[in-house]
Design a protein around this motif. Structure first.
Motif, PDB file in Angstrom:
ATOM      1  N   GLN A 164      44.250  27.695  36.741  1.00 48.47           N
ATOM      2  CA  GLN A 164      44.122  28.805  37.675  1.00 48.47           C
ATOM      3  C   GLN A 164      44.251  30.113  36.903  1.00 48.47           C
ATOM      4  O   GLN A 164      45.319  30.432  36.392  1.00 48.47           O
ATOM      5  CB  GLN A 164      45.209  28.718  38.741  1.00 48.47           C
ATOM      6  N   ALA A 165      43.141  30.849  36.842  1.00 48.27           N
ATOM      7  CA  ALA A 165      43.132  32.111  36.105  1.00 48.27           C
ATOM      8  C   ALA A 165      43.301  33.278  37.063  1.00 48.27           C
ATOM      9  O   ALA A 165      42.813  33.245  38.194  1.00 48.27           O
ATOM     10  CB  ALA A 165      41.835  32.259  35.328  1.00 48.27           C
ATOM     11  N   CYS A 166      43.977  34.304  36.596  1.00 45.32           N
ATOM     12  CA  CYS A 166      44.175  35.505  37.408  1.00 45.32           C
ATOM     13  C   CYS A 166      44.367  36.699  36.495  1.00 45.32           C
ATOM     14  O   CYS A 166      44.503  36.548  35.278  1.00 45.32           O
ATOM     15  CB  CYS A 166      45.362  35.337  38.342  1.00 45.32           C
ATOM     16  N   GLY A 167      44.362  37.880  37.086  1.00 50.42           N
ATOM     17  CA  GLY A 167      44.657  39.090  36.338  1.00 50.42           C
ATOM     18  C   GLY A 167      43.482  40.016  36.124  1.00 50.42           C
ATOM     19  O   GLY A 167      43.634  41.109  35.583  1.00 50.42           O
ATOM     20  N   GLY A 168      42.289  39.595  36.533  1.00 48.08           N
ATOM     21  CA  GLY A 168      41.130  40.442  36.373  1.00 48.08           C
ATOM     22  C   GLY A 168      41.178  41.640  37.301  1.00 48.08           C
ATOM     23  O   GLY A 168      42.038  41.742  38.173  1.00 48.08           O
ATOM     24  N   GLY A 169      40.234  42.549  37.101  1.00 49.99           N
ATOM     25  CA  GLY A 169      40.174  43.721  37.951  1.00 49.99           C
ATOM     26  C   GLY A 169      39.256  44.768  37.368  1.00 49.99           C
ATOM     27  O   GLY A 169      38.491  44.504  36.438  1.00 49.99           O
ATOM     28  N   LEU A 170      39.337  45.950  37.942  1.00 52.50           N
ATOM     29  CA  LEU A 170      38.532  47.090  37.516  1.00 52.50           C
ATOM     30  C   LEU A 170      39.428  48.031  36.707  1.00 52.50           C
ATOM     31  O   LEU A 170      40.514  48.405  37.167  1.00 52.50           O
ATOM     32  CB  LEU A 170      37.962  47.815  38.735  1.00 52.50           C
ATOM     33  N   VAL A 171      38.961  48.409  35.527  1.00 54.62           N
ATOM     34  CA  VAL A 171      39.734  49.284  34.662  1.00 54.62           C
ATOM     35  C   VAL A 171      38.793  50.222  33.943  1.00 54.62           C
ATOM     36  O   VAL A 171      37.631  49.888  33.704  1.00 54.62           O
ATOM     37  CB  VAL A 171      40.564  48.448  33.655  1.00 54.62           C
ATOM     38  N   GLN A 172      39.287  51.397  33.621  1.00 56.29           N
ATOM     39  CA  GLN A 172      38.485  52.351  32.870  1.00 56.29           C
ATOM     40  C   GLN A 172      38.463  51.984  31.393  1.00 56.29           C
ATOM     41  O   GLN A 172      39.389  51.331  30.880  1.00 56.29           O
ATOM     42  CB  GLN A 172      39.044  53.756  33.038  1.00 56.29           C
ATOM     43  N   ALA A 173      37.424  52.402  30.731  1.00 59.17           N
ATOM     44  CA  ALA A 173      37.320  52.177  29.291  1.00 59.17           C
ATOM     45  C   ALA A 173      38.562  52.733  28.599  1.00 59.17           C
ATOM     46  O   ALA A 173      39.045  53.821  28.936  1.00 59.17           O
ATOM     47  CB  ALA A 173      36.063  52.838  28.747  1.00 59.17           C
ATOM     48  N   GLY A 174      39.072  51.967  27.653  1.00 58.91           N
ATOM     49  CA  GLY A 174      40.295  52.341  26.960  1.00 58.91           C
ATOM     50  C   GLY A 174      41.547  51.770  27.581  1.00 58.91           C
ATOM     51  O   GLY A 174      42.624  51.826  26.975  1.00 58.91           O
ATOM     52  N   GLY A 175      41.410  51.219  28.768  1.00 54.38           N
ATOM     53  CA  GLY A 175      42.559  50.658  29.469  1.00 54.38           C
ATOM     54  C   GLY A 175      42.877  49.246  29.035  1.00 54.38           C
ATOM     55  O   GLY A 175      42.264  48.695  28.112  1.00 54.38           O
ATOM     56  N   SER A 176      43.837  48.648  29.725  1.00 62.14           N
ATOM     57  CA  SER A 176      44.318  47.315  29.384  1.00 62.14           C
ATOM     58  C   SER A 176      44.401  46.439  30.627  1.00 62.14           C
ATOM     59  O   SER A 176      44.597  46.925  31.737  1.00 62.14           O
ATOM     60  CB  SER A 176      45.712  47.390  28.744  1.00 62.14           C
ATOM     61  N   LEU A 177      44.256  45.156  30.395  1.00 59.91           N
ATOM     62  CA  LEU A 177      44.484  44.139  31.418  1.00 59.91           C
ATOM     63  C   LEU A 177      45.121  42.935  30.750  1.00 59.91           C
ATOM     64  O   LEU A 177      44.886  42.684  29.561  1.00 59.91           O
ATOM     65  CB  LEU A 177      43.176  43.712  32.090  1.00 59.91           C
ATOM     66  N   ASN A 183      43.415  44.981  25.316  1.00 58.52           N
ATOM     67  CA  ASN A 183      43.640  46.416  25.146  1.00 58.52           C
ATOM     68  C   ASN A 183      42.364  47.111  24.694  1.00 58.52           C
ATOM     69  O   ASN A 183      41.425  46.466  24.239  1.00 58.52           O
ATOM     70  CB  ASN A 183      44.749  46.651  24.108  1.00 58.52           C
ATOM     71  N   SER A 184      42.364  48.418  24.810  1.00 56.80           N
ATOM     72  CA  SER A 184      41.208  49.225  24.380  1.00 56.80           C
ATOM     73  C   SER A 184      39.912  48.644  24.933  1.00 56.80           C
ATOM     74  O   SER A 184      38.924  48.456  24.189  1.00 56.80           O
ATOM     75  CB  SER A 184      41.158  49.284  22.854  1.00 56.80           C
ATOM     76  N   LEU A 185      39.906  48.369  26.198  1.00 54.95           N
ATOM     77  CA  LEU A 185      38.748  47.726  26.812  1.00 54.95           C
ATOM     78  C   LEU A 185      37.520  48.617  26.765  1.00 54.95           C
ATOM     79  O   LEU A 185      37.620  49.854  26.858  1.00 54.95           O
ATOM     80  CB  LEU A 185      39.073  47.332  28.252  1.00 54.95           C
ATOM     81  N   LYS A 186      36.377  47.964  26.628  1.00 56.96           N
ATOM     82  CA  LYS A 186      35.094  48.646  26.543  1.00 56.96           C
ATOM     83  C   LYS A 186      34.193  48.158  27.668  1.00 56.96           C
ATOM     84  O   LYS A 186      34.366  47.036  28.166  1.00 56.96           O
ATOM     85  CB  LYS A 186      34.423  48.341  25.202  1.00 56.96           C
ATOM     86  N   PRO A 187      33.209  48.947  28.067  1.00 59.85           N
ATOM     87  CA  PRO A 187      32.290  48.481  29.112  1.00 59.85           C
ATOM     88  C   PRO A 187      31.642  47.146  28.770  1.00 59.85           C
ATOM     89  O   PRO A 187      31.380  46.343  29.672  1.00 59.85           O
ATOM     90  CB  PRO A 187      31.265  49.619  29.186  1.00 59.85           C
TER      91      PRO A 187
END
Length: 125
Positions: free
Chosen positions: A4-17, A83-87
């Protein structure tokens, strides 16, 4: 057996999940684990993998230095800190499991036979 995977979502570039995958119905400590992603119109590809001991890890070149895979065999979980998420990280992320020896990192998707349902990550620019 369930992942069971979880934790996804919408984040701005440079953000973290932080994604988490909880396993049940299996002897988690004997499974190599991996995180994969599938972007629209593309094949599923490996992002990161970890041995069942947690002692060794693998990262795709595109995420090295930004993502960290870890596992807690006492809690039957494997996490992916992003971290440092990109589009271009936008995709549905899946966790996978496969039986393997203690020191084996499994990077070929064809070896994985247990899958979670996927959690969607969207990175806006």
């Amino acid at each position: 057996v369930q992942l069971q995977a979880c934790g996804g979502g919408l984040v701005q570039a440079g953000g973290s999940l932080r994604l988490s995958c909880a396993a049940s119905g299996l002897t988690f400590g004997t499974y190599a684990m991996g995180w994969f992603r599938q972007a629209p119109g593309k094949e599923r590809m490996i992002v990161a993998a970890i041995t069942w001991s947690g002692g060794s890890t693998y990262y795709a070149d595109s995420v090295k230095g930004r993502f960290t895979i870890s596992r807690d065999n006492a809690k039957n979980t494997v996490d992916l800190q992003m971290n440092s998420l990109k589009p271009e990280d936008t995709a549905v992320y899946y966790c996978g499991a496969t039986r393997a020896g203690p020191h084996f990192i499994v990077v070929l998707i064809s070896y994985y036979n247990l899958w979670g349902q996927g959690t969607e990550v969207t990175v806006s620019s």
